[in-house]
Design a protein around this motif. Structure first.
Motif, mmCIF file in Angstrom:
data_model
loop_
_atom_site.group_PDB
_atom_site.id
_atom_site.type_symbol
_atom_site.label_atom_id
_atom_site.label_comp_id
_atom_site.label_asym_id
_atom_site.label_seq_id
_atom_site.Cartn_x
_atom_site.Cartn_y
_atom_site.Cartn_z
ATOM 1 N N VAL A 185 0.815 -1.202 0.000
ATOM 2 C CA VAL A 185 0.000 0.000 0.000
ATOM 3 C C VAL A 185 0.854 1.260 0.000
ATOM 4 O O VAL A 185 0.535 2.238 -0.671
ATOM 5 N N GLU A 186 1.950 1.233 0.759
ATOM 6 C CA GLU A 186 2.762 2.445 0.892
ATOM 7 C C GLU A 186 3.984 2.448 -0.024
ATOM 8 O O GLU A 186 4.874 3.255 0.158
ATOM 9 N N ASP A 187 4.036 1.548 -0.988
ATOM 10 C CA ASP A 187 5.152 1.516 -1.926
ATOM 11 C C ASP A 187 5.216 2.852 -2.673
ATOM 12 O O ASP A 187 4.329 3.189 -3.441
ATOM 13 N N ALA A 188 6.286 3.626 -2.411
ATOM 14 C CA ALA A 188 6.360 5.006 -2.914
ATOM 15 C C ALA A 188 6.196 5.131 -4.429
ATOM 16 O O ALA A 188 5.418 5.966 -4.896
ATOM 17 N N PRO A 189 6.906 4.315 -5.247
ATOM 18 C CA PRO A 189 6.729 4.446 -6.698
ATOM 19 C C PRO A 189 5.291 4.175 -7.139
ATOM 20 O O PRO A 189 4.782 4.831 -8.035
ATOM 21 N N VAL A 191 2.537 4.669 -5.294
ATOM 22 C CA VAL A 191 1.746 5.831 -4.862
ATOM 23 C C VAL A 191 1.909 6.967 -5.859
ATOM 24 O O VAL A 191 0.922 7.578 -6.303
ATOM 25 N N ARG A 192 3.161 7.253 -6.232
ATOM 26 C CA ARG A 192 3.418 8.359 -7.166
ATOM 27 C C ARG A 192 2.818 8.059 -8.532
ATOM 28 O O ARG A 192 2.285 8.945 -9.200
ATOM 29 N N PHE A 193 2.934 6.795 -8.968
ATOM 30 C CA PHE A 193 2.395 6.419 -10.276
ATOM 31 C C PHE A 193 0.880 6.628 -10.321
ATOM 32 O O PHE A 193 0.345 7.199 -11.278
ATOM 33 N N LEU A 194 0.182 6.186 -9.280
ATOM 34 C CA LEU A 194 -1.269 6.350 -9.241
ATOM 35 C C LEU A 194 -1.649 7.828 -9.228
ATOM 36 O O LEU A 194 -2.553 8.264 -9.959
ATOM 37 N N ARG A 245 -3.303 -0.525 -3.457
ATOM 38 C CA ARG A 245 -3.296 0.904 -3.149
ATOM 39 C C ARG A 245 -4.659 1.530 -3.451
ATOM 40 O O ARG A 245 -5.216 2.270 -2.642
ATOM 41 N N ILE A 246 -5.200 1.215 -4.616
ATOM 42 C CA ILE A 246 -6.498 1.782 -5.015
ATOM 43 C C ILE A 246 -7.595 1.299 -4.065
ATOM 44 O O ILE A 246 -8.469 2.063 -3.661
ATOM 45 N N LYS A 247 -7.537 0.020 -3.670
ATOM 46 C CA LYS A 247 -8.566 -0.532 -2.796
ATOM 47 C C LYS A 247 -8.532 0.092 -1.403
ATOM 48 O O LYS A 247 -9.580 0.327 -0.789
ATOM 49 N N VAL A 248 -7.340 0.379 -0.911
ATOM 50 C CA VAL A 248 -7.230 0.990 0.412
ATOM 51 C C VAL A 248 -7.871 2.382 0.420
ATOM 52 O O VAL A 248 -8.682 2.704 1.279
ATOM 53 N N ILE A 249 -7.516 3.199 -0.562
ATOM 54 C CA ILE A 249 -8.057 4.560 -0.555
ATOM 55 C C ILE A 249 -9.512 4.608 -1.010
ATOM 56 O O ILE A 249 -10.176 5.623 -0.835
ATOM 57 N N SER A 250 -10.027 3.477 -1.536
ATOM 58 C CA SER A 250 -11.444 3.412 -1.926
ATOM 59 C C SER A 250 -12.273 2.693 -0.865
ATOM 60 O O SER A 250 -13.452 2.422 -1.087
ATOM 61 N N ARG A 251 -11.630 2.347 0.260
ATOM 62 C CA ARG A 251 -12.301 1.671 1.376
ATOM 63 C C ARG A 251 -12.891 0.323 0.960
ATOM 64 O O ARG A 251 -14.013 -0.025 1.324
ATOM 65 N N LEU A 252 -12.141 -0.417 0.159
ATOM 66 C CA LEU A 252 -12.567 -1.745 -0.276
ATOM 67 C C LEU A 252 -11.775 -2.812 0.475
ATOM 68 O O LEU A 252 -10.751 -2.520 1.104
#
Length: 572
Positions: A185-189, A191-194, A245-252
């Motif tokens: 989830v916190e993988d920096a590249p 996060v930046r890519f998304l 990453r997308i699922k975490v910030i989308s509360r899935l």
């Protein structure tokens, strides 16, 4: 003597050997330059050009003719239109290469040193594609790579600034899951890519982002002006981390990868926030994720910007001001029905009016409107929400979609008992909407008494004002499309799409095409006698209601779009 002279040349390889063989460099000079490049840890080509031994243009021409490879002048192309993120920026900088294009399994690489086999193998491994060299001038390539590198650095700096963040809750994962997914989830590249993909999509005016995993590659596509375009192919190894990453910030649920999930996320820019609707779908090689950009400003653009002709706009505005009745908006998915309904609600949204909506889900937040999301698991269906609305003293009710008889019956009863009801249906045009309600089981007299107006719509791409040019269509083609002889009087010219740096292949933005059909007494009589959609369509034409094709042809005549686009959008 000849043997001694050729000894250094035989020890040379790659570009050095080609230049000596072509007579551009002395063998001894070439050997000295090669040795110097090795000591300074720079490329042989950079060493040759820095010494002024061969000019960049001469070197490129020599390599092109000697190795029978194509030559490209980088000053003649628009760098912003080149594919991005196909190979890692670090890799491109290390080997001084530029991705020029992709066709099937072939990747066209611009570079000054086509003899660099290490670069070929690294690119092949990273992309799973076969690199094909195109010779470019070293100085122009270096300048272009420096520019893109600086641009990428600025982008990452902007992305990591405190003004930019996702709105994420802390309780999205259970304690036992936290440790195993934290690194993903916190993988920096990732996060930046998304973040970069979302920002690029917003800047490109995209409506959706598609993240698609396949067996040997992973691709990202944007839907821009209704057309899907491939943007990049990131490394396939990123797919699980990006999904998490997308699922975490989308509360899935991160652990659930077997069933589709739907969620939302929010991106904050200082005081501004943009909402996204997220949908995941399990596929053979991972989860495909589609992110819909929900732009609140689209509900406030005003009815003039939607593309209604004067008479159509007047009909719609007159009907929605009525105290009770039903207005239906129809069309396929992605035809702009929601924006049309929200625009009407925005017009009616006054302090003295109680408006309630039930949607699946609510796409755009409208202040002053009571919006409810459908929750089938909890028993909150369209029909259940509608029943509760009637006890909430509403003036206007908006139902996201009429899907079944239960919802249709309650909506029609509400329309008959003093409420203005607005909703959508998935039908091809206005007349077939009435037969769809009949097929659902709604009684003909209920339809005739409740429905006031039906709008069918499509979206067509608008021509770019900067580059559109007059077109000469054959007269027969114009007549076949639907124009009459009287229309082709020579007083106007259709336009065609050209394409420039400000648009997408000649188009920029979209415009609505509408069929606005009021339910008159004659149409009511056809409904009560259980007439067909064809009977209703014939009567609507008599009353001056344009069908979708006729409405689209007006847009072609006024230079808003092309004939090809209208034929494509209304071809049924």
């Amino acid at each position: 003597m000849n043997t001694l002279a050729e000894a250094p040349q035989s020890a040379l390889s790659g570009v050095a050997r080609v230049l000596v063989h072509a007579g551009k460099l002395n063998a001894k000079v070439a050997e000295d330059l090669a040795r110097g490049a090795k000591e300074k840890r720079t490329s042989f080509i950079a060493s040759v050009i820095a010494a002024g031994a061969v000019s960049p243009a001469d070197l490129a021409h020599t390599l092109s003719s000697s190795l029978a490879l194509p030559l490209l002048d980088l000053s003649s192309i628009d760098p912003t239109r080149l594919p991005r993120n196909v190979i890692d920026a670090k890799l491109a900088s290390q080997y001084q290469v530029l991705v020029l294009g992709k066709r099937g399994s072939r990747l066209f690489i611009g570079g000054a040193d086509p003899t660099d086999q290490e670069a070929v193998e690294r690119i092949k491994f990273a992309t799973q594609l076969t690199p094909e060299w195109v010779i470019v001038e070293h100085d122009k390539l270096s300048k272009l790579l420096e520019g893109s590198s600086a641009s990428a650095t600025e982008t990452l700096e902007a992305l990591s600034s405190s003004d930019f963040e996702f709105d994420v809750t802390d309780d999205v994962t259970s304690p036992q899951e936290t440790n195993e997914v934290a690194s993903e989830v916190e993988d920096a590249p990732v996060v930046r890519f998304l973040q970069k993909m979302l920002i690029d999509a917003i800047n490109a005016r995209a409506s959706d982002l598609h993240f698609e995993p396949y067996e040997y590659h992973y691709r990202v596509r944007f839907r821009i002006d209704g057309e899907l375009r491939e943007i990049t192919q990131p490394p396939i190894a990123i797919k699980d981390k990006l999904s998490s990453r997308i699922k975490v910030i989308s509360r899935l649920d991160i652990a659930e990868k077997r069933v589709p999930q739907d969620g939302r996320m929010k991106l904050k820019f200082g005081n501004k926030a943009i909402d996204f609707r997220v949908s995941t779908l399990p596929t053979l090689f991972g989860e495909k994720i589609v992110i819909r950009i929900l732009d609140p400003s689209s509900a406030k653009v005003g009815i003039e910007a939607l593309g209604y002709e004067k008479i159509e706009k007047e009909r719609l505005l007159r009907i929605i001001q009525r105290p009770y009745g039903m207005v239906l908006v129809t069309g396929p998915t992605g035809s702009g029905k929601t924006v049309s309904l929200y625009t009407c609600l925005n017009i009616l949204n006054q302090p003295g009016v109680n408006i309630s909506t039930v949607e699946d889900p609510a796409e755009i937040n409208l202040p002053g409107v009571n919006q409810v999301n459908v929750n089938d698991k909890a028993g909150l269906t369209f029909a259940a929400a509608l029943k509760s609305f009637l006890r909430q003293d509403p003036d206007i009710i908006m139902v996201g979609e009429i899907r079944d008889l239960d919802t249709a019956d309650i909506a029609i009863k509400a329309a008959q008992t003093g409420h203005m009801v607005m909703s959508t249906l998935h039908t091809n045009d206005a007349p077939t909407t009435l037969t769809r309600l009949l097929n659902m089981g709604v009684a003909p007299f209920n339809i005739a008494s409740a429905v006031l107006l039906i709008t069918a719509q499509r979206l067509a791409r608008k021509l770019c004002e900067n580059c559109k040019s007059p077109a000469d269509y054959p007269r027969e083609a114009m007549l076949k499309a639907g124009y009459k002889e009287a229309d082709l009087d020579g007083t106007w010219k259709p336009y065609r799409a050209v394409g420039c740096s400000a648009c997408n292949n000649g188009y920029k933005g979209r415009v609505g095409i509408y069929q606005v059909m009021p339910i008159t007494e004659d149409i009511q009589r056809i409904i009560l006698s259980q007439g067909t959609a064809m009977d209703i369509a014939v009567q609507a034409q008599r009353e001056g209601v344009r069908d979708l094709r006729q409405s689209g042809l007006i847009k072609v005549r006024s230079g808003v779009t092309t004939l090809e686009e209208i034929i494509s959008a209304t071809n049924e």
